[in-house]
Design a protein around this motif. Sequence first.
Motif, PDB file in Angstrom:
ATOM      1  N   ILE A   9       9.427  -0.742   8.519  1.00 36.76           N
ATOM      2  CA  ILE A   9       8.234  -0.828   9.362  1.00 36.76           C
ATOM      3  C   ILE A   9       8.116  -2.195  10.017  1.00 36.76           C
ATOM      4  N   GLY A  10       7.431  -2.219  11.166  1.00 39.91           N
ATOM      5  CA  GLY A  10       7.215  -3.488  11.845  1.00 39.91           C
ATOM      6  C   GLY A  10       6.239  -3.355  12.995  1.00 39.91           C
ATOM      7  N   GLY A  11       5.712  -4.473  13.416  1.00 38.10           N
ATOM      8  CA  GLY A  11       4.780  -4.508  14.532  1.00 38.10           C
ATOM      9  C   GLY A  11       4.753  -5.889  15.148  1.00 38.10           C
ATOM     10  N   GLN A  12       3.929  -6.039  16.162  1.00 37.09           N
ATOM     11  CA  GLN A  12       3.776  -7.327  16.828  1.00 37.09           C
ATOM     12  C   GLN A  12       2.385  -7.871  16.552  1.00 37.09           C
ATOM     13  N   MET A  13       2.324  -9.118  16.178  1.00 34.72           N
ATOM     14  CA  MET A  13       1.061  -9.773  15.888  1.00 34.72           C
ATOM     15  C   MET A  13       0.384 -10.213  17.195  1.00 34.72           C
ATOM     16  N   PRO A  14      -0.908 -10.542  17.169  1.00 31.60           N
ATOM     17  CA  PRO A  14      -1.557 -11.063  18.369  1.00 31.60           C
ATOM     18  C   PRO A  14      -0.857 -12.288  18.942  1.00 31.60           C
ATOM     19  N   SER A  15      -0.171 -13.038  18.103  1.00 28.10           N
ATOM     20  CA  SER A  15       0.588 -14.212  18.562  1.00 28.10           C
ATOM     21  C   SER A  15       1.751 -13.829  19.451  1.00 28.10           C
ATOM     22  N   GLY A  16       2.190 -12.561  19.383  1.00 27.19           N
ATOM     23  CA  GLY A  16       3.385 -12.103  20.092  1.00 27.19           C
ATOM     24  C   GLY A  16       4.595 -12.000  19.197  1.00 27.19           C
ATOM     25  N   TYR A  17       4.529 -12.573  17.985  1.00 24.69           N
ATOM     26  CA  TYR A  17       5.682 -12.598  17.101  1.00 24.69           C
ATOM     27  C   TYR A  17       5.686 -11.364  16.199  1.00 24.69           C
ATOM     28  N   CYS A  18       6.903 -10.941  15.828  1.00 25.73           N
ATOM     29  CA  CYS A  18       7.113  -9.615  15.249  1.00 25.73           C
ATOM     30  C   CYS A  18       7.376  -9.650  13.748  1.00 25.73           C
TER      31      CYS A  18
ATOM     32  N   GLN B 119       0.814  -1.224   0.000  1.00 19.74           N
ATOM     33  CA  GLN B 119       0.000   0.000   0.000  1.00 19.74           C
ATOM     34  C   GLN B 119       0.848   1.277   0.000  1.00 19.74           C
ATOM     35  N   VAL B 120       2.126   1.159   0.343  1.00 17.39           N
ATOM     36  CA  VAL B 120       2.955   2.349   0.535  1.00 17.39           C
ATOM     37  C   VAL B 120       3.013   3.249  -0.700  1.00 17.39           C
ATOM     38  N   PRO B 121       3.134   2.724  -1.925  1.00 16.40           N
ATOM     39  CA  PRO B 121       3.179   3.632  -3.079  1.00 16.40           C
ATOM     40  C   PRO B 121       1.979   4.582  -3.140  1.00 16.40           C
ATOM     41  N   GLY B 122       0.834   4.139  -2.656  1.00 21.52           N
ATOM     42  CA  GLY B 122      -0.341   5.005  -2.651  1.00 21.52           C
ATOM     43  C   GLY B 122      -0.280   6.113  -1.623  1.00 21.52           C
ATOM     44  N   PHE B 123       0.618   5.994  -0.647  1.00 23.64           N
ATOM     45  CA  PHE B 123       0.763   7.019   0.395  1.00 23.64           C
ATOM     46  C   PHE B 123       1.807   8.082   0.023  1.00 23.64           C
ATOM     47  N   LEU B 124       2.679   7.751  -0.933  1.00 20.73           N
ATOM     48  CA  LEU B 124       3.812   8.626  -1.242  1.00 20.73           C
ATOM     49  C   LEU B 124       3.513   9.533  -2.423  1.00 20.73           C
ATOM     50  N   ARG B 125       3.689  10.812  -2.216  1.00 21.57           N
ATOM     51  CA  ARG B 125       3.607  11.776  -3.316  1.00 21.57           C
ATOM     52  C   ARG B 125       4.263  13.079  -2.879  1.00 21.57           C
ATOM     53  N   PRO B 126       4.769  13.837  -3.830  1.00 24.94           N
ATOM     54  CA  PRO B 126       5.404  15.112  -3.479  1.00 24.94           C
ATOM     55  C   PRO B 126       4.437  16.016  -2.718  1.00 24.94           C
ATOM     56  N   GLY B 127       4.970  16.722  -1.735  1.00 19.49           N
ATOM     57  CA  GLY B 127       4.163  17.641  -0.960  1.00 19.49           C
ATOM     58  C   GLY B 127       3.669  17.076   0.359  1.00 19.49           C
ATOM     59  N   ARG B 128       3.681  15.758   0.518  1.00 23.52           N
ATOM     60  CA  ARG B 128       3.292  15.158   1.793  1.00 23.52           C
ATOM     61  C   ARG B 128       4.506  15.111   2.712  1.00 23.52           C
ATOM     62  N   THR B 129       4.266  15.184   4.013  1.00 19.19           N
ATOM     63  CA  THR B 129       5.377  15.065   4.965  1.00 19.19           C
ATOM     64  C   THR B 129       5.591  13.610   5.337  1.00 19.19           C
ATOM     65  N   GLU B 130       6.790  13.335   5.853  1.00 17.26           N
ATOM     66  CA  GLU B 130       7.086  11.991   6.355  1.00 17.26           C
ATOM     67  C   GLU B 130       6.076  11.588   7.426  1.00 17.26           C
ATOM     68  N   ARG B 131       5.714  12.529   8.285  1.00 17.68           N
ATOM     69  CA  ARG B 131       4.793  12.221   9.376  1.00 17.68           C
ATOM     70  C   ARG B 131       3.410  11.846   8.854  1.00 17.68           C
ATOM     71  N   GLU B 132       2.955  12.549   7.832  1.00 13.17           N
ATOM     72  CA  GLU B 132       1.651  12.225   7.243  1.00 13.17           C
ATOM     73  C   GLU B 132       1.657  10.819   6.645  1.00 13.17           C
ATOM     74  N   VAL B 133       2.722  10.501   5.928  1.00 15.60           N
ATOM     75  CA  VAL B 133       2.843   9.156   5.357  1.00 15.60           C
ATOM     76  C   VAL B 133       2.928   8.119   6.475  1.00 15.60           C
ATOM     77  N   GLY B 134       3.683   8.446   7.522  1.00 17.41           N
ATOM     78  CA  GLY B 134       3.843   7.530   8.642  1.00 17.41           C
ATOM     79  C   GLY B 134       2.531   7.215   9.330  1.00 17.41           C
ATOM     80  N   ARG B 135       1.643   8.208   9.455  1.00 18.99           N
ATOM     81  CA  ARG B 135       0.335   7.953  10.075  1.00 18.99           C
ATOM     82  C   ARG B 135      -0.477   6.970   9.239  1.00 18.99           C
ATOM     83  N   ASP B 136      -0.427   7.135   7.922  1.00 17.70           N
ATOM     84  CA  ASP B 136      -1.144   6.199   7.051  1.00 17.70           C
ATOM     85  C   ASP B 136      -0.581   4.786   7.195  1.00 17.70           C
ATOM     86  N   ILE B 137       0.733   4.687   7.260  1.00 14.92           N
ATOM     87  CA  ILE B 137       1.364   3.368   7.392  1.00 14.92           C
ATOM     88  C   ILE B 137       1.000   2.736   8.726  1.00 14.92           C
ATOM     89  N   ALA B 138       1.036   3.503   9.812  1.00 21.72           N
ATOM     90  CA  ALA B 138       0.696   2.958  11.125  1.00 21.72           C
ATOM     91  C   ALA B 138      -0.725   2.410  11.128  1.00 21.72           C
TER      92      ALA B 138
END
Length: 369
Positions: A228-237, A165-184
């Motif tokens: 990017i990364g996170g923890q699944m409900p299983s506990g594994y990352c 999905q990341v290519p859909g979040f990236l475009r000139p004029g957006r900030t890193e933080r804005e993209v990061g919120r979409d990714i989170a």
Amino acid sequence: MTSDLYPVARLAAAQEATRRAGIDALLLTPGPDLRYITGYEALPLERLTCLVVPAAGDAFLMVPRLELPAAEHSPASRLGVEFVAWEETDDPFAHVAKRLGGGVARVALADRMWAMTSLRFRDALPGAEQVLASSVLREMRMRKSPAEVAALREAGAAIDAVHAQVPGFLRPGRTEREVGRDIADAIIAAGHATVDFVIVASGPNGASPHHDLSDRVIQAGEPVVVDIGGQMPSGYCSDSTRVYCVGEPPADFAAYYEVLRQAQEAACAAVRPGVTCESIDAAARRVIEEAGYGELFIHRTGHGIGLETHEDPYIVAGNAEPLAPGFAFSVEPGIYRSGAHGARIEDIVVCGEDGGERVNVRPRELVVV
């Protein structure tokens, strides 16, 4: 799923490992070590929760009275250990010392135990040497079971779905933080229980491997490193890095990105049982050095992963430990040009009987948005 990931027999194996290590008791407070043995994701509080595993005798779980219902409804209830609920005015550390009895010479403390907790145990067991629980559990935790490998595959597929999905979040004029919120948001939507980290490093920020997010505006023609990364409900990352470019990339960047891709491929191809951790690092580093970018590869090639994003084994020069089936780790070489841009490609790889399996399958070529 829980019984496969957190088998009851693991407690007996940990007790036997404690005995073999010449340690009198294993003391596990909330964190990955406790979850590995019990499946219980206990809250880390100033009130003591501790699984006590003596080298001889029955294990027991010290738990604050107000946390007893949570413990009883957790996978720890399958273990058949005694739950010792303590009241607000009790001294749980003294109780542990009394239950263990005299002659305790060495105790192994959970690697992530809070300092204030370890110091309280030092006072309660003044004659006992304190060592890390990893001296007991390291070998067990490094060798992932088939259920653990399946959990890592699930985590890998989930983070791959986010990168798609990341290519859909990236475009000139957006900030890193804005993209990061979409990714989170996408990380949670993809099935993770928590977001562990989101790195969106555009342009010169890409030369900082652990850049986080900023209000920098992404410009046309800039590479963007997304780790990017996170923890699944299983506990594994999960943990995966891909590089994108908003428009056509600079020529010098495109040249070293291809070197980086070849280096990452070489390191992944080198994975098999018996090969040392440092040789995987060397396989990636050799390609980068021969192309003249050696001084721009400024970190180790990888880290183990499981219930923690970073755990043993570490893929780094000086680690002569041989790989074994079940070892799971990142392969993530990088090239960083300070003030200009940088790149890193990262997959999680599991060592199998005959070679390595990447749990991340997204394309590794530079993605031009």
